[in-house]
Structures are given as C-alpha cells and as structure tokens.
Design an enzyme around this catalytic site. Sequence first.
Site, mmCIF file in Angstrom:
data_model
loop_
_atom_site.group_PDB
_atom_site.id
_atom_site.type_symbol
_atom_site.label_atom_id
_atom_site.label_comp_id
_atom_site.label_asym_id
_atom_site.label_seq_id
_atom_site.Cartn_x
_atom_site.Cartn_y
_atom_site.Cartn_z
ATOM 1 N N SER A 86 0.813 -1.217 0.000
ATOM 2 C CA SER A 86 0.000 0.000 0.000
ATOM 3 C C SER A 86 0.845 1.265 0.000
ATOM 4 C CB SER A 86 -0.906 -0.012 1.237
ATOM 5 O OG SER A 86 -0.116 -0.241 2.381
ATOM 6 N N THR A 188 -1.559 3.729 4.731
ATOM 7 C CA THR A 188 -0.551 4.737 4.442
ATOM 8 C C THR A 188 0.447 4.769 5.580
ATOM 9 O OG1 THR A 188 -2.098 6.117 3.246
ATOM 10 C CG2 THR A 188 -0.270 7.260 4.325
ATOM 11 N N THR A 206 2.042 7.016 0.330
ATOM 12 C CA THR A 206 1.073 5.955 0.069
ATOM 13 C C THR A 206 0.930 5.682 -1.438
ATOM 14 O OG1 THR A 206 -1.213 5.278 0.559
ATOM 15 C CG2 THR A 206 -0.922 7.517 -0.183
ATOM 16 N N ARG A 216 -6.967 9.817 -9.278
ATOM 17 C CA ARG A 216 -7.509 10.109 -7.937
ATOM 18 C C ARG A 216 -6.363 10.465 -6.979
ATOM 19 N NH1 ARG A 216 -6.679 7.868 -2.515
ATOM 20 N NH2 ARG A 216 -8.574 8.211 -1.343
ATOM 21 N N VAL A 217 -6.570 11.525 -6.222
ATOM 22 C CA VAL A 217 -5.597 11.900 -5.209
ATOM 23 C C VAL A 217 -6.290 11.838 -3.850
ATOM 24 C CG1 VAL A 217 -4.146 13.777 -4.325
ATOM 25 C CG2 VAL A 217 -4.279 13.359 -6.793
ATOM 26 N N GLY A 218 -5.624 11.222 -2.890
ATOM 27 C CA GLY A 218 -6.208 11.125 -1.551
ATOM 28 C C GLY A 218 -5.723 12.239 -0.645
ATOM 29 N N ASP A 219 -5.839 12.002 0.645
ATOM 30 C CA ASP A 219 -5.436 13.013 1.631
ATOM 31 C C ASP A 219 -3.922 13.059 1.844
ATOM 32 O OD1 ASP A 219 -5.648 10.378 2.696
ATOM 33 O OD2 ASP A 219 -5.407 11.204 4.712
ATOM 34 N N THR A 239 -4.463 8.264 8.303
ATOM 35 C CA THR A 239 -4.566 7.141 7.383
ATOM 36 C C THR A 239 -6.042 6.766 7.262
ATOM 37 O OG1 THR A 239 -3.838 4.875 6.948
ATOM 38 C CG2 THR A 239 -4.191 5.456 9.239
ATOM 39 N N GLY A 240 -6.356 6.011 6.228
ATOM 40 C CA GLY A 240 -7.749 5.626 6.025
ATOM 41 C C GLY A 240 -8.338 6.298 4.803
ATOM 42 N N HIS A 241 -9.658 6.335 4.756
ATOM 43 C CA HIS A 241 -10.339 6.860 3.565
ATOM 44 C C HIS A 241 -10.074 8.358 3.404
ATOM 45 C CE1 HIS A 241 -12.302 2.992 3.983
ATOM 46 N NE2 HIS A 241 -12.661 3.126 2.722
ATOM 47 N N GLY A 242 -9.211 8.649 2.437
ATOM 48 C CA GLY A 242 -8.702 10.005 2.277
ATOM 49 C C GLY A 242 -9.779 11.031 1.996
HETATM 50 N N1 ASP Z 1 -5.310 7.809 3.108
HETATM 51 C C1 ASP Z 1 -4.930 7.044 1.968
HETATM 52 C C2 ASP Z 1 -5.716 7.500 0.763
HETATM 53 O O1 ASP Z 1 -6.861 7.844 0.895
HETATM 54 C C3 ASP Z 1 -5.105 5.588 2.115
HETATM 55 C C4 ASP Z 1 -4.924 5.031 3.511
HETATM 56 O O2 ASP Z 1 -4.240 5.528 4.334
HETATM 57 O O3 ASP Z 1 -5.505 4.040 3.835
HETATM 58 O O4 ASP Z 1 -5.185 7.464 -0.311
#
Ligand code: ASP
Length: 330
Positions: A86, A188, A206, A216-219, A239-242
């Site tokens: 990841s 991440t 990440t 797509r760009v996350g957080d 971390t998680g759903h950006g």
């Molecule tokens: N935060 C990251 C993203 O949304 C992924 C993650 O940390 O799980 O790209």
Amino acid sequence: MQMNTRRKFLKSAGILTGILALNPVKAAEIVTARKKKPHKPIVLSTWKFGLEANREAWKILSEKGRALDAVEKGVRVVEDNPQERSVGYGGRPDRDGKVTLDACIMDENANIGSVASLEHIKNPVSVARAVMEKTPHVMLVGEGALKFALLEGFEKQNLLTPESEKEWKEWLKTSHYQPVVNIENHDTIGMIALDASGNLSGACTTSGMAYKMHGRVGDSPIIGAGLYVDNEIGAATATGHGEEVIRTCGTHLVVELMRNGKTPQQACEEAVKRIHRFIVQRHKNPRELQIGFIALNKHGETGAFCLQSGFNYAVHDETSNQLFDAKFLI
Ligand code: ASP
C-alpha cells in the site's frame, strides 16, 4: 545556566519565593516549564510497518539528528519494501493497472513539499522533499512531478510487482470498487517526530486506495489533510479513507484543537467525531470506512484514535519501540 541549576540557585537564595509572591505570571511560567519537560526525542508512525520505519528514524533521532531527516529516512523503508502493498514499490495499482504514488513532507519552519499521482519513482517522499527544497512551489502532480524527479536524478522504474499485477487482473474480473476497511488495500505510512532540539517534522506516503480511478488523489499528499506540523504546537498525520480526511482538513483540525488546549489524544478523538458526524450527515455507513489519526505535541505527548477497531500505530522513544492498538469510536 541550565534551567534546573538556575531554579536550585534561585530557590536556595530564597529568590523563587520572592518571584512567586511578586509576579504570579512569571511564577506560573516557571512551574509550567518544570511540569512540561519535553519527552524527546520521540517518533510515531501509522500501522505495524511503523515499527521498522521507526527503527530507521531512531538512528537519526538518537544521534541528535533532525526530525525532518528522520521522517524521510523512516518512511522510505516502507516505500522500498515490495511486500508492503500500500506504499511505494509494490503498491497496489489503480484500476488502469498504474501504480500512482502520493507523498508529502513538512518541517519545523512550515516548509512543505508534495507530489501526487507520481508514477515510476520508488521514493515519492524524497521527491516531495526535493519539491520543498529546490522549487518555488509546494506541489507537483503526475507527469510534471515525474519530469522533475527525473531531472533531479531519481531512477525511473516499474513499480508494479508480479503479485500486484496478478491481484489487479483478478480484481478486473468484477471491477467492484469497495475498499475493505483495515485490509491492506488502504494503509498509508504517516510519521511524525520530535527531535532532540525540540523540533517537529512529518512525512506521509502511500499508493492510495487500491483500484482507485486513475488520477484520484487522496489526503496523504495534501498538507492539512494527511499531514500537518506546527512547530509551536504539534504534528498530526492520518490514514484511512482520504476523501473523509480531506473533507475535514483532518490533520490541520487536530493541530488546531491542540492549539486550543486539547491533549493529542483529545484532539484525535474530536477530529474522528467530526468525521463521523459528516459521514452520518451524508447518509453513509461509517462501518464501511476507516480513518485513523496519530498526533504528537511539542512536549512529546502522543495520541491516536480511529473510527472503528483495527488501526494500530508504533511509538519509538528512548525506552522502546512499541505497537499500540488505537482506541476507536464505533
Ligand atoms: N489515506 C490514503 C488515501 O486515501 C489511504 C490510507 O491511508 O488508507 O489514499
């Protein structure tokens, strides 16, 4: 004169008593300084792979090195490891089979650098640092980021490992995009550190959500979302759903909450609650999402919190390098 020696001197001379009587503000400062002797150096990072990343960062921190160098070197260990699916090399691709990486870095002087949707370069965090140190900008994306990296001498390579390619081809059979919480398709590494000089820095890197849309760009590469550092207050990473972290300017929120007097733990909890409220307001199911924050303040106090169970983080100080399960909301 050292603070302690000075205090002893003042006390023995009866001067401290005088200050306490005549100047309560000054007295409060002295008492606070004593109570808040910073716990440093210290480094913490997200998920289990944080343990190996912390070990690398600690080599620098224990030698009185700079937090900025520690966080860059630390997260690179995970970027380099193809078994970690990841982050960096070996990261899962987007739905077009392309490994696109996001990373950012921030130092004690509010210098920032970031790259998003960067292909073919194994260590995006170091490209982010080069953006910070060698360009007049703070963020480069896609082809422009790649062009810059190559000019800077970074090696172009294929980041799609046979394992990731095989899984992606399997995924293509259904092409169903439903990131599974806490499963390796979205982890991440975010790392924050306080060095021996009392300075804070952070890095976040990440490959983003597996099978995301191309582009797509996350957080993670967004300052204030995936990472934020204010050297007077503290640092936080996510971390998680950006998408949810961006919606709340997550790590900036955590740092601002610390500025307003919250402990790192309270700040992480309040930020997760805000995210939860936004999810519910939009009639989404929080059980389908995960968000985790870790935070560190100027005194070396730490905090962590997540939406639901399953998120862990690693803390390295002079006594140990340990993995902790974060507390959770639902
Ligand atoms: N935060 C990251 C993203 O949304 C992924 C993650 O940390 O799980 O790209």
